[in-house]
Write a protein that holds these residues in place. Structure first.
Motif, mmCIF file in Angstrom:
data_model
loop_
_atom_site.group_PDB
_atom_site.id
_atom_site.type_symbol
_atom_site.label_atom_id
_atom_site.label_comp_id
_atom_site.label_asym_id
_atom_site.label_seq_id
_atom_site.Cartn_x
_atom_site.Cartn_y
_atom_site.Cartn_z
ATOM 1 N N SER A 92 34.461 74.385 39.582
ATOM 2 C CA SER A 92 33.370 74.415 38.608
ATOM 3 C C SER A 92 33.310 75.787 37.939
ATOM 4 C CB SER A 92 32.043 74.110 39.302
ATOM 5 O OG SER A 92 31.720 75.156 40.201
ATOM 6 N N LYS A 93 32.710 75.803 36.779
ATOM 7 C CA LYS A 93 32.616 77.040 36.002
ATOM 8 C C LYS A 93 31.897 78.149 36.764
ATOM 9 C CE LYS A 93 31.420 78.764 31.481
ATOM 10 N NZ LYS A 93 30.210 79.167 30.867
ATOM 11 N N GLY A 94 30.870 77.821 37.513
ATOM 12 C CA GLY A 94 30.069 78.826 38.210
ATOM 13 C C GLY A 94 30.450 79.039 39.661
ATOM 14 N N MET A 95 31.664 78.691 40.044
ATOM 15 C CA MET A 95 32.066 78.734 41.450
ATOM 16 C C MET A 95 31.922 80.126 42.055
ATOM 17 S SD MET A 95 34.912 79.384 43.720
ATOM 18 C CE MET A 95 36.461 79.152 42.921
ATOM 19 N N VAL A 96 32.452 81.150 41.421
ATOM 20 C CA VAL A 96 32.392 82.499 41.984
ATOM 21 C C VAL A 96 30.949 82.996 42.033
ATOM 22 C CG1 VAL A 96 33.095 84.906 41.659
ATOM 23 C CG2 VAL A 96 34.765 83.055 41.318
ATOM 24 N N LYS A 97 30.194 82.726 41.008
ATOM 25 C CA LYS A 97 28.779 83.116 40.973
ATOM 26 C C LYS A 97 28.023 82.456 42.127
ATOM 27 C CE LYS A 97 24.793 82.920 37.875
ATOM 28 N NZ LYS A 97 24.346 82.499 36.520
ATOM 29 N N ARG A 98 28.255 81.162 42.334
ATOM 30 C CA ARG A 98 27.579 80.431 43.409
ATOM 31 C C ARG A 98 28.009 80.974 44.779
ATOM 32 N NH1 ARG A 98 27.841 76.382 41.063
ATOM 33 N NH2 ARG A 98 29.926 75.663 41.585
ATOM 34 N N PHE A 99 29.307 81.244 44.933
ATOM 35 C CA PHE A 99 29.795 81.810 46.191
ATOM 36 C C PHE A 99 29.092 83.139 46.477
ATOM 37 C CE2 PHE A 99 32.608 84.670 48.493
ATOM 38 C CZ PHE A 99 32.881 83.920 49.622
ATOM 39 N N ASP A 100 29.003 83.997 45.480
ATOM 40 C CA ASP A 100 28.345 85.295 45.661
ATOM 41 C C ASP A 100 26.869 85.127 46.016
ATOM 42 O OD1 ASP A 100 28.128 88.175 45.593
ATOM 43 O OD2 ASP A 100 27.158 87.950 43.640
ATOM 44 N N ARG A 101 26.186 84.248 45.317
ATOM 45 C CA ARG A 101 24.758 84.010 45.605
ATOM 46 C C ARG A 101 24.542 83.487 47.020
ATOM 47 N NH1 ARG A 101 22.459 81.084 40.279
ATOM 48 N NH2 ARG A 101 22.205 82.925 38.996
ATOM 49 N N GLN A 102 25.393 82.551 47.437
ATOM 50 C CA GLN A 102 25.224 81.937 48.754
ATOM 51 C C GLN A 102 25.644 82.852 49.893
ATOM 52 O OE1 GLN A 102 26.807 77.702 47.407
ATOM 53 N NE2 GLN A 102 26.248 77.690 49.555
ATOM 54 N N TYR A 103 26.694 83.652 49.690
ATOM 55 C CA TYR A 103 27.296 84.349 50.827
ATOM 56 C C TYR A 103 27.443 85.867 50.672
ATOM 57 C CZ TYR A 103 28.525 79.550 51.856
ATOM 58 O OH TYR A 103 28.474 78.199 52.095
ATOM 59 N N GLY A 104 27.289 86.387 49.489
ATOM 60 C CA GLY A 104 27.554 87.807 49.260
ATOM 61 C C GLY A 104 26.809 88.733 50.199
ATOM 62 N N GLN A 105 25.523 88.546 50.358
ATOM 63 C CA GLN A 105 24.731 89.437 51.209
ATOM 64 C C GLN A 105 25.128 89.309 52.681
ATOM 65 O OE1 GLN A 105 22.728 91.894 50.123
ATOM 66 N NE2 GLN A 105 23.462 91.235 48.114
ATOM 67 N N ARG A 106 25.374 88.082 53.129
ATOM 68 C CA ARG A 106 25.800 87.879 54.522
ATOM 69 C C ARG A 106 27.154 88.526 54.769
ATOM 70 N NH1 ARG A 106 25.264 81.648 56.254
ATOM 71 N NH2 ARG A 106 25.974 82.414 58.306
ATOM 72 N N LEU A 107 28.075 88.353 53.842
ATOM 73 C CA LEU A 107 29.410 88.929 54.008
ATOM 74 C C LEU A 107 29.335 90.449 54.083
ATOM 75 C CD1 LEU A 107 31.426 86.650 51.557
ATOM 76 C CD2 LEU A 107 31.414 86.549 54.063
ATOM 77 N N LYS A 108 28.525 91.047 53.220
ATOM 78 C CA LYS A 108 28.362 92.511 53.257
ATOM 79 C C LYS A 108 27.723 92.953 54.564
ATOM 80 C CE LYS A 108 26.142 93.252 49.461
ATOM 81 N NZ LYS A 108 25.518 93.846 48.276
ATOM 82 N N ARG A 109 26.698 92.265 54.989
ATOM 83 C CA ARG A 109 26.010 92.613 56.236
ATOM 84 C C ARG A 109 26.966 92.562 57.422
ATOM 85 N NH1 ARG A 109 22.405 88.174 57.620
ATOM 86 N NH2 ARG A 109 24.258 87.469 58.705
ATOM 87 N N ASP A 110 27.869 91.597 57.419
ATOM 88 C CA ASP A 110 28.807 91.412 58.522
ATOM 89 C C ASP A 110 30.084 92.252 58.367
ATOM 90 O OD1 ASP A 110 26.978 89.541 59.443
ATOM 91 O OD2 ASP A 110 28.090 87.828 58.645
ATOM 92 N N HIS A 111 30.176 93.022 57.281
ATOM 93 C CA HIS A 111 31.350 93.853 56.994
ATOM 94 C C HIS A 111 32.603 93.015 56.775
ATOM 95 C CE1 HIS A 111 28.849 97.281 57.887
ATOM 96 N NE2 HIS A 111 28.509 96.689 59.021
ATOM 97 N N ASP A 112 32.419 91.834 56.177
ATOM 98 C CA ASP A 112 33.529 90.970 55.828
ATOM 99 C C ASP A 112 34.114 91.414 54.487
ATOM 100 O OD1 ASP A 112 33.071 89.366 58.113
ATOM 101 O OD2 ASP A 112 31.590 88.167 57.037
#
Length: 176
Positions: A92-112
């Motif tokens: 989908s057109k917004g795939m990366v945006k949606r991925f960042d919204r859903q997981y970006g903060q968790r990934l950063k918090r976990d040092h992923d």
């Protein structure tokens, strides 16, 4: 994930695909046939349909995992991830945006960290959040790119010290 975690790796590398209902599933292959017997792409099925499937490989069997399930398991184990975003023409057109919204903060918090063969996906992710580590996955070392990514993942057989030195001078990571 659990078996690999027992070896104490710095990161576990894994792949995700977007599903038909714009969710994310843990899957390397573009077609499910070899692992599940279903001749479809992840983008053709919903997350609910995908997580009902059983994948079989090398004598092991397990249900196909959603990225939410996998990320929760990694957090429980305190295991850092290197998430490869697999892109296809069917995303989908917004795939990366949606991925960042859903997981970006968790990934950063976990040092992923995140990487992809799709430079556009990594650069969009970096534009959205400069603090989420994003690497460009280069299959071959043909030239040193001028980019805004945090580093590079590369096939070890084409990696050389010139590339590594140039990356390190720019304070960028290199994974082989």
């Amino acid at each position: 994930l659990e078996k690999t975690h027992r070896l104490h790796p710095d990161y576990v590398e894994m792949d995700i695909h977007e599903t038909r209902d714009h969710q994310f599933v843990v899957m390397h292959d573009e077609n499910l046939k070899e692992l599940t017997g279903v001749n479809k792409a992840p983008s053709q099925l919903t997350l609910k349909q995908l997580t009902k499937l059983t994948a079989r490989e090398n004598g092991h069997a397990a249900k196909v995992a959603s990225f939410d399930q996998y990320l929760t398991a990694a957090e429980r184990l305190h295991q850092k991830l290197l998430v490869e975003i697999k892109t296809t023409p069917h995303d989908s057109k917004g795939m990366v945006k949606r991925f960042d919204r859903q997981y970006g903060q968790r990934l950063k918090r976990d040092h992923d960290q995140v990487h992809s063969l799709d430079y556009g996906a990594v650069s969009e992710l970096k534009r959205r959040d400069r603090t989420l580590p994003g690497l460009y996955l280069q299959p071959y070392n043909l030239t040193y790119p001028n980019s805004q990514v945090d580093g590079y993942s590369m096939e070890y057989s084409t990696l050389n010290f010139d590339f590594i030195n140039q990356a390190h001078r720019q304070h960028k990571r290199v994974y082989s």
